[in-house]
Design a protein around this motif. Sequence first.
Motif, PDB file in Angstrom:
ATOM      1  N   ASN A   1      -2.211  -4.872  -7.608  1.00  0.00           N
ATOM      2  CA  ASN A   1      -2.419  -3.733  -8.498  1.00  0.00           C
ATOM      3  C   ASN A   1      -2.065  -2.445  -7.761  1.00  0.00           C
ATOM      4  OD1 ASN A   1      -3.516  -5.423 -10.574  1.00  0.00           O
ATOM      5  ND2 ASN A   1      -5.425  -5.486  -9.419  1.00  0.00           N
ATOM      6  N   TYR A   2      -1.654  -1.437  -8.522  1.00  0.00           N
ATOM      7  CA  TYR A   2      -1.174  -0.204  -7.912  1.00  0.00           C
ATOM      8  C   TYR A   2      -1.829   1.011  -8.558  1.00  0.00           C
ATOM      9  CZ  TYR A   2       2.326  -3.271  -5.899  1.00  0.00           C
ATOM     10  OH  TYR A   2       2.936  -4.287  -5.203  1.00  0.00           O
TER      11      TYR A   2
ATOM     12  N   TRP B   1       6.683 -13.133  -8.937  1.00  0.00           N
ATOM     13  CA  TRP B   1       6.066 -11.813  -8.900  1.00  0.00           C
ATOM     14  C   TRP B   1       7.157 -10.762  -8.680  1.00  0.00           C
ATOM     15  CZ3 TRP B   1       1.332 -12.214 -10.593  1.00  0.00           C
ATOM     16  CH2 TRP B   1       0.569 -13.346 -10.304  1.00  0.00           C
ATOM     17  N   PHE B   2       7.002  -9.624  -9.317  1.00  0.00           N
ATOM     18  CA  PHE B   2       8.050  -8.601  -9.300  1.00  0.00           C
ATOM     19  C   PHE B   2       7.651  -7.356  -8.493  1.00  0.00           C
ATOM     20  CE2 PHE B   2       8.934 -11.291 -12.882  1.00  0.00           C
ATOM     21  CZ  PHE B   2      10.329 -11.385 -12.905  1.00  0.00           C
ATOM     22  N   ASP B   3       6.728  -7.519  -7.541  1.00  0.00           N
ATOM     23  CA  ASP B   3       6.294  -6.382  -6.721  1.00  0.00           C
ATOM     24  C   ASP B   3       7.439  -5.760  -5.939  1.00  0.00           C
ATOM     25  OD1 ASP B   3       2.901  -6.664  -6.312  1.00  0.00           O
ATOM     26  OD2 ASP B   3       4.016  -8.330  -7.158  1.00  0.00           O
ATOM     27  N   ALA B   4       8.444  -6.557  -5.569  1.00  0.00           N
ATOM     28  CA  ALA B   4       9.572  -6.027  -4.801  1.00  0.00           C
ATOM     29  C   ALA B   4      10.363  -4.985  -5.578  1.00  0.00           C
ATOM     30  CB  ALA B   4      10.490  -7.172  -4.369  1.00  0.00           C
ATOM     31  N   ASP B   5      10.170  -4.921  -6.900  1.00  0.00           N
ATOM     32  CA  ASP B   5      10.886  -3.943  -7.721  1.00  0.00           C
ATOM     33  C   ASP B   5      10.170  -2.602  -7.824  1.00  0.00           C
ATOM     34  OD1 ASP B   5      13.259  -5.462  -8.911  1.00  0.00           O
ATOM     35  OD2 ASP B   5      11.601  -6.824  -9.328  1.00  0.00           O
ATOM     36  N   ILE B   6       8.935  -2.521  -7.314  1.00  0.00           N
ATOM     37  CA  ILE B   6       8.166  -1.278  -7.403  1.00  0.00           C
ATOM     38  C   ILE B   6       8.906  -0.075  -6.808  1.00  0.00           C
ATOM     39  CG2 ILE B   6       6.148  -0.117  -6.410  1.00  0.00           C
ATOM     40  CD1 ILE B   6       5.300  -1.479  -8.824  1.00  0.00           C
ATOM     41  N   PRO B   7       9.507  -0.185  -5.610  1.00  0.00           N
ATOM     42  CA  PRO B   7      10.200   0.989  -5.044  1.00  0.00           C
ATOM     43  C   PRO B   7      11.285   1.539  -5.963  1.00  0.00           C
ATOM     44  CG  PRO B   7       9.902  -0.684  -3.364  1.00  0.00           C
ATOM     45  CD  PRO B   7       9.512  -1.315  -4.667  1.00  0.00           C
TER      46      PRO B   7
ATOM     47  N   PHE C   1      11.277   1.881  -9.194  1.00  0.00           N
ATOM     48  CA  PHE C   1      10.694   2.768 -10.185  1.00  0.00           C
ATOM     49  C   PHE C   1      10.447   4.158  -9.578  1.00  0.00           C
ATOM     50  CE2 PHE C   1       9.519  -1.343 -12.056  1.00  0.00           C
ATOM     51  CZ  PHE C   1       9.865  -1.132 -13.376  1.00  0.00           C
ATOM     52  N   LEU C   2       9.993   4.180  -8.323  1.00  0.00           N
ATOM     53  CA  LEU C   2       9.705   5.456  -7.688  1.00  0.00           C
ATOM     54  C   LEU C   2      10.953   6.222  -7.322  1.00  0.00           C
ATOM     55  CD1 LEU C   2       6.957   3.978  -7.566  1.00  0.00           C
ATOM     56  CD2 LEU C   2       6.538   5.149  -5.425  1.00  0.00           C
ATOM     57  N   ARG C   3      12.030   5.500  -6.959  1.00  0.00           N
ATOM     58  CA  ARG C   3      13.292   6.180  -6.649  1.00  0.00           C
ATOM     59  C   ARG C   3      13.919   6.780  -7.905  1.00  0.00           C
ATOM     60  NH1 ARG C   3      14.106   1.798  -2.894  1.00  0.00           N
ATOM     61  NH2 ARG C   3      15.154   0.599  -4.535  1.00  0.00           N
ATOM     62  N   LYS C   4      13.652   6.162  -9.046  1.00  0.00           N
ATOM     63  CA  LYS C   4      14.269   6.600 -10.298  1.00  0.00           C
ATOM     64  C   LYS C   4      13.610   7.837 -10.877  1.00  0.00           C
ATOM     65  CE  LYS C   4      15.582   4.790 -14.861  1.00  0.00           C
ATOM     66  NZ  LYS C   4      15.503   3.634 -15.767  1.00  0.00           N
ATOM     67  N   LYS C   5      12.338   8.088 -10.491  1.00  0.00           N
ATOM     68  CA  LYS C   5      11.583   9.169 -11.124  1.00  0.00           C
ATOM     69  C   LYS C   5      12.152  10.564 -10.784  1.00  0.00           C
ATOM     70  CE  LYS C   5       7.976   9.650  -7.565  1.00  0.00           C
ATOM     71  NZ  LYS C   5       8.194  11.044  -7.208  1.00  0.00           N
TER      72      LYS C   5
ATOM     73  N   VAL D   1       0.825  -1.211   0.000  1.00  0.00           N
ATOM     74  CA  VAL D   1       0.000   0.000   0.000  1.00  0.00           C
ATOM     75  C   VAL D   1       0.862   1.266   0.000  1.00  0.00           C
ATOM     76  CG1 VAL D   1      -0.220   0.317   2.508  1.00  0.00           C
ATOM     77  CG2 VAL D   1      -2.099   0.982   0.998  1.00  0.00           C
ATOM     78  N   LEU D   2       2.098   1.168   0.482  1.00  0.00           N
ATOM     79  CA  LEU D   2       2.974   2.339   0.543  1.00  0.00           C
ATOM     80  C   LEU D   2       3.193   2.975  -0.820  1.00  0.00           C
ATOM     81  CD1 LEU D   2       5.803   1.300   3.033  1.00  0.00           C
ATOM     82  CD2 LEU D   2       4.245   3.229   3.280  1.00  0.00           C
ATOM     83  N   PHE D   3       3.245   2.162  -1.861  1.00  0.00           N
ATOM     84  CA  PHE D   3       3.621   2.656  -3.176  1.00  0.00           C
ATOM     85  C   PHE D   3       2.404   2.850  -4.073  1.00  0.00           C
ATOM     86  CE2 PHE D   3       7.210   0.487  -1.271  1.00  0.00           C
ATOM     87  CZ  PHE D   3       8.101   1.546  -1.235  1.00  0.00           C
TER      88      PHE D   3
END
Length: 366
Positions: A320-321, A354-360, A362-366, A286-288
């Motif tokens: 889902n996000y 599942w690749f949910d662990a990679d979500i952070p 994407f946000l750090r890169k923005k 939920v954090l992301f």
Amino acid sequence: MDIDSIIDTGDPLYARLFARPPVYDLIFSCLSPRSLTRVALTCRAASSAAAEFKTRAFNINRHFSRYFTDPIAFRSLQARTNTLVSGSNALQFLDRTFYPESDLDLYTHPGHSFEVAQFLVQVQGYHYVPRELQVKDWKVATKSYWDGITAVSTFKKQCLDQECLTVQIIEASSSPFESILGFHSTCVMNFISSDAAYSLYPVATFENRASLGMPSSRSTPTAIEKYIKRGWRIYYIPTPNNLAFFIEHARWVYDEHTWRLPLNQTGIEKRPPLSPTSAPLGFNPVLFNGWKLRIPERQETVGGYECYYYPVRTTLFRYNYAISEEDLSFAIRDWAIQQGKYYHWQVSKEDWAWFDADIPGFLRKK
């Protein structure tokens, strides 16, 4: 003991006050969350007293003990399934109040409602109460696979004191967070996960006692009326000096405007991997998630604001996000399309990672 005798001891009066829980409890119980934080910053004695007070005022196990004989087991279930508690129950917890007539609403991700229902029935002694057109067997009504079905299932339990407790499972068609963004107004946009409680609009909700209504929501006027009677002023068009709603600002659950209250983790089982081949998920998904308050573009909606976001739904992620920024949502989708094209045809569905662990990342890169 009079005030002069306290001062004559040589100890500062405030230090003596903050050394007595019965005294500072009376003070702190009248303060809003922000005021409590500000008092804690004044001196070491106040900081220590406020920290001790918060462990009791925000005791999540005691809060859940009304509904569960084993709150730790329920919170471990939350960690396994990433289920959120929302609605009036989360508001009561953060506001340190009590609505005796309220229910407990559990918001589940697709595919997790069966496990949550099983816990209610087989472990906690609730019984399923279907509505007129619902399937009569909870094992059929709640599915263990995720297929986009949205369902609301009601469970009840009669207690020894004749109180009837009600717990509802709201299975989201996409994610619990997206369901919360669809609430009737911002004062109820709060939720409790296994490790923290969150308020998306804490200053407006707990300091100003104000709430921004969402005309586009499917809630009835009765729901709004209930919160007006509970003390909130409902705005549909905020005043020029009301900045607590952050109109047109890209928001994230983890941002500085969200109140995140960490919860005691003693005895809570760690969040397990999403599958044997998936990277460990060291955070609550939920954090992301993000959103933006904006004027609706749909012509049939007259005035007001809505929570808008860009949904990311892909077979690369178990969950889902909601993404608040368009370019970021496209970047994640583009990656998922390319990754899925090469990955899925090499591995059977039963062995997918599942690749949910990679979500952070994407946000750090923005």
